[in-house]
Design a protein around this motif. Structure first.
Motif, PDB file in Angstrom:
ATOM      1  N   GLU A 147       0.843  -1.180   0.000  1.00 32.38           N
ATOM      2  CA  GLU A 147       0.000   0.000   0.000  1.00 32.38           C
ATOM      3  C   GLU A 147       0.883   1.236   0.000  1.00 32.38           C
ATOM      4  O   GLU A 147       1.944   1.266   0.653  1.00 32.38           O
ATOM      5  CB  GLU A 147      -0.907   0.021   1.230  1.00 32.38           C
ATOM      6  CG  GLU A 147      -1.905   1.180   1.215  1.00 32.38           C
ATOM      7  CD  GLU A 147      -2.694   1.315   2.508  1.00 32.38           C
ATOM      8  OE1 GLU A 147      -3.598   2.175   2.547  1.00 32.38           O
ATOM      9  OE2 GLU A 147      -2.409   0.582   3.483  1.00 32.38           O
ATOM     10  N   ARG A 195       0.916   5.878  -0.407  1.00 31.83           N
ATOM     11  CA  ARG A 195       0.170   7.131  -0.292  1.00 31.83           C
ATOM     12  C   ARG A 195       0.510   8.003  -1.497  1.00 31.83           C
ATOM     13  O   ARG A 195       1.691   8.133  -1.864  1.00 31.83           O
ATOM     14  CB  ARG A 195       0.544   7.850   0.999  1.00 31.83           C
ATOM     15  CG  ARG A 195      -0.212   9.156   1.223  1.00 31.83           C
ATOM     16  CD  ARG A 195       0.337   9.914   2.419  1.00 31.83           C
ATOM     17  NE  ARG A 195       0.185   9.143   3.666  1.00 31.83           N
ATOM     18  CZ  ARG A 195       0.656   9.548   4.843  1.00 31.83           C
ATOM     19  NH1 ARG A 195       1.319  10.705   4.936  1.00 31.83           N
ATOM     20  NH2 ARG A 195       0.481   8.801   5.924  1.00 31.83           N
ATOM     21  N   ALA A 207       2.778   3.844   2.755  1.00 30.93           N
ATOM     22  CA  ALA A 207       1.479   4.193   3.337  1.00 30.93           C
ATOM     23  C   ALA A 207       1.621   5.004   4.615  1.00 30.93           C
ATOM     24  O   ALA A 207       0.753   5.822   4.937  1.00 30.93           O
ATOM     25  CB  ALA A 207       0.675   2.923   3.597  1.00 30.93           C
ATOM     26  N   VAL A 220      -5.383   1.548  -8.267  1.00 34.84           N
ATOM     27  CA  VAL A 220      -6.311   2.284  -7.393  1.00 34.84           C
ATOM     28  C   VAL A 220      -7.697   1.667  -7.586  1.00 34.84           C
ATOM     29  O   VAL A 220      -8.552   2.222  -8.264  1.00 34.84           O
ATOM     30  CB  VAL A 220      -6.305   3.794  -7.699  1.00 34.84           C
ATOM     31  CG1 VAL A 220      -5.062   4.441  -7.126  1.00 34.84           C
ATOM     32  CG2 VAL A 220      -6.379   4.066  -9.200  1.00 34.84           C
ATOM     33  N   GLY A 280     -10.041   5.699  -2.406  1.00 35.51           N
ATOM     34  CA  GLY A 280      -9.699   4.454  -1.735  1.00 35.51           C
ATOM     35  C   GLY A 280      -8.198   4.224  -1.657  1.00 35.51           C
ATOM     36  O   GLY A 280      -7.404   5.143  -1.910  1.00 35.51           O
ATOM     37  N   PRO A 281      -7.780   3.020  -1.307  1.00 39.36           N
ATOM     38  CA  PRO A 281      -6.357   2.730  -1.159  1.00 39.36           C
ATOM     39  C   PRO A 281      -5.641   2.694  -2.505  1.00 39.36           C
ATOM     40  O   PRO A 281      -6.257   2.478  -3.549  1.00 39.36           O
ATOM     41  CB  PRO A 281      -6.354   1.345  -0.498  1.00 39.36           C
ATOM     42  CG  PRO A 281      -7.631   0.711  -0.981  1.00 39.36           C
ATOM     43  CD  PRO A 281      -8.626   1.838  -1.053  1.00 39.36           C
ATOM     44  N   PHE A 330      -1.995   1.063  -4.395  1.00 37.21           N
ATOM     45  CA  PHE A 330      -1.000   0.003  -4.244  1.00 37.21           C
ATOM     46  C   PHE A 330       0.026   0.091  -5.369  1.00 37.21           C
ATOM     47  O   PHE A 330      -0.338   0.322  -6.533  1.00 37.21           O
ATOM     48  CB  PHE A 330      -1.657  -1.384  -4.311  1.00 37.21           C
ATOM     49  CG  PHE A 330      -2.766  -1.603  -3.333  1.00 37.21           C
ATOM     50  CD1 PHE A 330      -2.512  -2.093  -2.056  1.00 37.21           C
ATOM     51  CD2 PHE A 330      -4.095  -1.324  -3.682  1.00 37.21           C
ATOM     52  CE1 PHE A 330      -3.549  -2.303  -1.150  1.00 37.21           C
ATOM     53  CE2 PHE A 330      -5.126  -1.527  -2.787  1.00 37.21           C
ATOM     54  CZ  PHE A 330      -4.861  -2.015  -1.513  1.00 37.21           C
ATOM     55  N   HIS A 340      -2.570  -8.697   0.452  1.00 38.42           N
ATOM     56  CA  HIS A 340      -2.795  -8.031   1.737  1.00 38.42           C
ATOM     57  C   HIS A 340      -3.083  -9.043   2.841  1.00 38.42           C
ATOM     58  O   HIS A 340      -2.615  -8.862   3.982  1.00 38.42           O
ATOM     59  CB  HIS A 340      -3.941  -7.033   1.629  1.00 38.42           C
ATOM     60  CG  HIS A 340      -4.146  -6.250   2.892  1.00 38.42           C
ATOM     61  ND1 HIS A 340      -3.193  -5.396   3.408  1.00 38.42           N
ATOM     62  CD2 HIS A 340      -5.187  -6.222   3.762  1.00 38.42           C
ATOM     63  CE1 HIS A 340      -3.646  -4.865   4.537  1.00 38.42           C
ATOM     64  NE2 HIS A 340      -4.844  -5.351   4.772  1.00 38.42           N
ATOM     65  N   LEU A 384      -5.172  -1.955   6.209  1.00 42.27           N
ATOM     66  CA  LEU A 384      -4.932  -0.865   5.290  1.00 42.27           C
ATOM     67  C   LEU A 384      -5.052   0.474   6.020  1.00 42.27           C
ATOM     68  O   LEU A 384      -5.958   0.681   6.822  1.00 42.27           O
ATOM     69  CB  LEU A 384      -5.933  -0.887   4.142  1.00 42.27           C
ATOM     70  CG  LEU A 384      -5.827  -2.048   3.151  1.00 42.27           C
ATOM     71  CD1 LEU A 384      -6.959  -1.953   2.130  1.00 42.27           C
ATOM     72  CD2 LEU A 384      -4.472  -2.080   2.450  1.00 42.27           C
ATOM     73  N   ARG A 385      -4.141   1.365   5.741  1.00 41.62           N
ATOM     74  CA  ARG A 385      -4.216   2.698   6.344  1.00 41.62           C
ATOM     75  C   ARG A 385      -5.353   3.511   5.726  1.00 41.62           C
ATOM     76  O   ARG A 385      -5.917   4.389   6.376  1.00 41.62           O
ATOM     77  CB  ARG A 385      -2.880   3.416   6.191  1.00 41.62           C
ATOM     78  CG  ARG A 385      -1.786   2.834   7.083  1.00 41.62           C
ATOM     79  CD  ARG A 385      -0.496   3.602   6.973  1.00 41.62           C
ATOM     80  NE  ARG A 385       0.489   3.057   7.898  1.00 41.62           N
ATOM     81  CZ  ARG A 385       0.724   3.507   9.130  1.00 41.62           C
ATOM     82  NH1 ARG A 385       0.005   4.517   9.591  1.00 41.62           N
ATOM     83  NH2 ARG A 385       1.642   2.966   9.898  1.00 41.62           N
ATOM     84  N   ARG A 386      -5.654   3.221   4.460  1.00 41.21           N
ATOM     85  CA  ARG A 386      -6.773   3.890   3.802  1.00 41.21           C
ATOM     86  C   ARG A 386      -7.690   2.807   3.247  1.00 41.21           C
ATOM     87  O   ARG A 386      -7.488   2.318   2.145  1.00 41.21           O
ATOM     88  CB  ARG A 386      -6.285   4.801   2.687  1.00 41.21           C
ATOM     89  CG  ARG A 386      -7.408   5.639   2.087  1.00 41.21           C
ATOM     90  CD  ARG A 386      -6.877   6.694   1.150  1.00 41.21           C
ATOM     91  NE  ARG A 386      -7.921   7.615   0.754  1.00 41.21           N
ATOM     92  CZ  ARG A 386      -7.717   8.691   0.000  1.00 41.21           C
ATOM     93  NH1 ARG A 386      -6.506   8.976  -0.439  1.00 41.21           N
ATOM     94  NH2 ARG A 386      -8.730   9.483  -0.314  1.00 41.21           N
ATOM     95  N   PRO A 387      -8.681   2.386   3.996  1.00 42.97           N
ATOM     96  CA  PRO A 387      -9.558   1.306   3.544  1.00 42.97           C
ATOM     97  C   PRO A 387     -10.432   1.750   2.380  1.00 42.97           C
ATOM     98  O   PRO A 387     -10.597   2.947   2.131  1.00 42.97           O
ATOM     99  CB  PRO A 387     -10.401   0.985   4.776  1.00 42.97           C
ATOM    100  CG  PRO A 387     -10.388   2.241   5.574  1.00 42.97           C
ATOM    101  CD  PRO A 387      -9.047   2.878   5.333  1.00 42.97           C
TER     102      PRO A 387
END
Length: 399
Positions: free
Chosen positions: A233, A235, A264, A280, A286-287, A289, A313, A324-327
């Motif tokens: 994941e 950012r 992330a 994405v 959303g998350p 990767f 994951h 996940l930090r951003r689900p």
């Protein structure tokens, strides 16, 4: 799931059981028996197994079934990477540590990945499928839509029985013939299944050592690279150019780093030449990767990006990583397949090539929508959010 990866299933209209009757099944089986004899299958197996197969209308119904709605990443991921599955995976990782380490030594595939595949395919062996594999494959072999493929799989299933690996009565699996803890199709079984417990048989139903050793052998055979993770994941920075997303585009990690992509948790990516693609699956809300070559190996097991992301994951979570930090967004809405077809037709009409209007929101459609979004000055993530769909359907209407 493995069966779908190997068959390249095409979706077709629903055919219910009463529409799927095949009066020539007995005649077809006679032809299958002739082919089996010609391919060296034993007379006993030809008579006792092929001679006893039953036509199963339900198999044809399932083969033809087309879901009314597409599945969102939110729904797919949320149903598969659950806290219960993570906890069970960690317990099984500890319980079978010695076995799984031996498989890694032999194949290069780390234990947490083997457990993740096991968890997604059969929920750690809790459900293999309860349909007779010879019956299912004979039914599909006698259906003209993909007769040759399933005839070949049926011959492989008969060879497995001939080899003494499993009795016909125990050869149960999915409607499409996928079998055992890791859901191998018969042809994959013949090529990659191994005897992991020294019993002299390859028992993917009753032997966890056989199943894990076979899964590792298969992954090695389709290109697993030891020492390389599946992906991670990441950012993305504000104002990121989402048209760079998609598996068709690969850039070195140092290039992604230069574009402002971080881990992330905000740490810098390694400034290396390792190539990665950006995914994405829920769009910019959303998350995100970055995925590496082993992600492509996972997709050779099952040709679904959602499946491969879930495997990767889940493997990370089983190994101790956090969620996940951003689900994925909780309010993601599924699209009806007819709406996807309309969307594809509109994109094609406007000159944004989405391929055939098949109702499947795949990479070509996502890329076409991204190009349209870019043309109207909105975030070009290729995600079919309501605003983008409304703008698309209104485009050109005043001409």
């Amino acid at each position: 799931m493995l069966a779908l990866a190997l068959m390249g299933v095409g979706l077709q209209p629903v055919v219910y059981a009463e529409e799927a009757e095949q009066p020539d099944f007995d005649q077809c089986v006679v032809g299958l028996q002739e082919r089996a004899r010609g391919e060296g299958i034993s007379a006993a197996t030809v008579t006792d197994v092929l001679g006893a197969v039953q036509y199963v209308p339900r198999v044809i119904e399932l083969d033809r079934r087309q879901p009314e709605f597409t599945q969102t990443f939110t729904d797919y991921f949320g149903r598969r990477v659950t806290e219960d599955r993570v906890a069970r995976g960690r317990a099984l990782l500890a319980e079978h540590r010695t076995l799984l380490q031996r498989v890694q030594d032999d194949t290069g595939v780390p234990p947490h990945y083997l457990v993740a595949f096991w968890g997604l395919e059969t929920n750690f062996g809790s459900f293999f499928g309860n349909m007779s594999v010879p019956d299912s494959l004979a039914t599909l072999a006698c259906d003209p839509r993909r007769s040759e493929y399933f005839t070949s799989e049926l011959m492989s299933a008969l060879r497995i029985i001939d080899a003494g690996d499993i009795t016909p009565e125990r050869m149960l699996g999915s409607w499409a013939g996928a079998m055992g803890h890791v859901q191998f199709m018969p042809s994959v079984f013949l090529r990659y299944a191994v005897d992991g417990d020294g019993s002299g048989r390859r028992d993917l139903w009753g032997s966890i050592p056989d199943a894990m050793a076979s899964a590792g052998n298969f992954l090695r055979g389709i290109g697993w690279q030891p020492g390389l993770r599946w992906g991670r994941e990441v950012r993305l920075p504000e104002g990121f150019a989402y048209e760079l997303a998609g598996r068709s585009q690969k850039y070195p990690l140092k290039t992604w780093r230069e574009r402002g992509v971080t881990m992330a948790d905000g740490q810098s990516l390694p400034a290396t030449d390792l190539e990665a693609s950006l995914l994405v699956p829920s769009g910019h809300q959303g998350p995100a990767f970055l995925v590496y070559d082993n992600f492509e190996v996972i997709m050779r097991w099952n040709r679904s990006e959602f499946f491969a992301l879930a495997v990767g994951h889940l493997a990370d979570r089983i190994a101790g990583a956090p969620p996940l930090r951003r689900p994925p967004p909780a309010d993601a809405q599924a699209l009806a397949r007819d709406d996807v077809r309309s969307l594809q037709e509109k994109l094609n009409e406007l000159g944004f090539d989405a391929g055939g209007a098949d109702g499947i929101f795949g990479p070509a459609t996502r890329a076409a929508l991204s190009r349209f979004q870019r043309s109207i000055g909105v975030v070009a993530d290729g995600h079919p959010d309501p605003a983008s769909i409304e703008a698309l359907m209104a485009a050109g209407s005043g001409d």
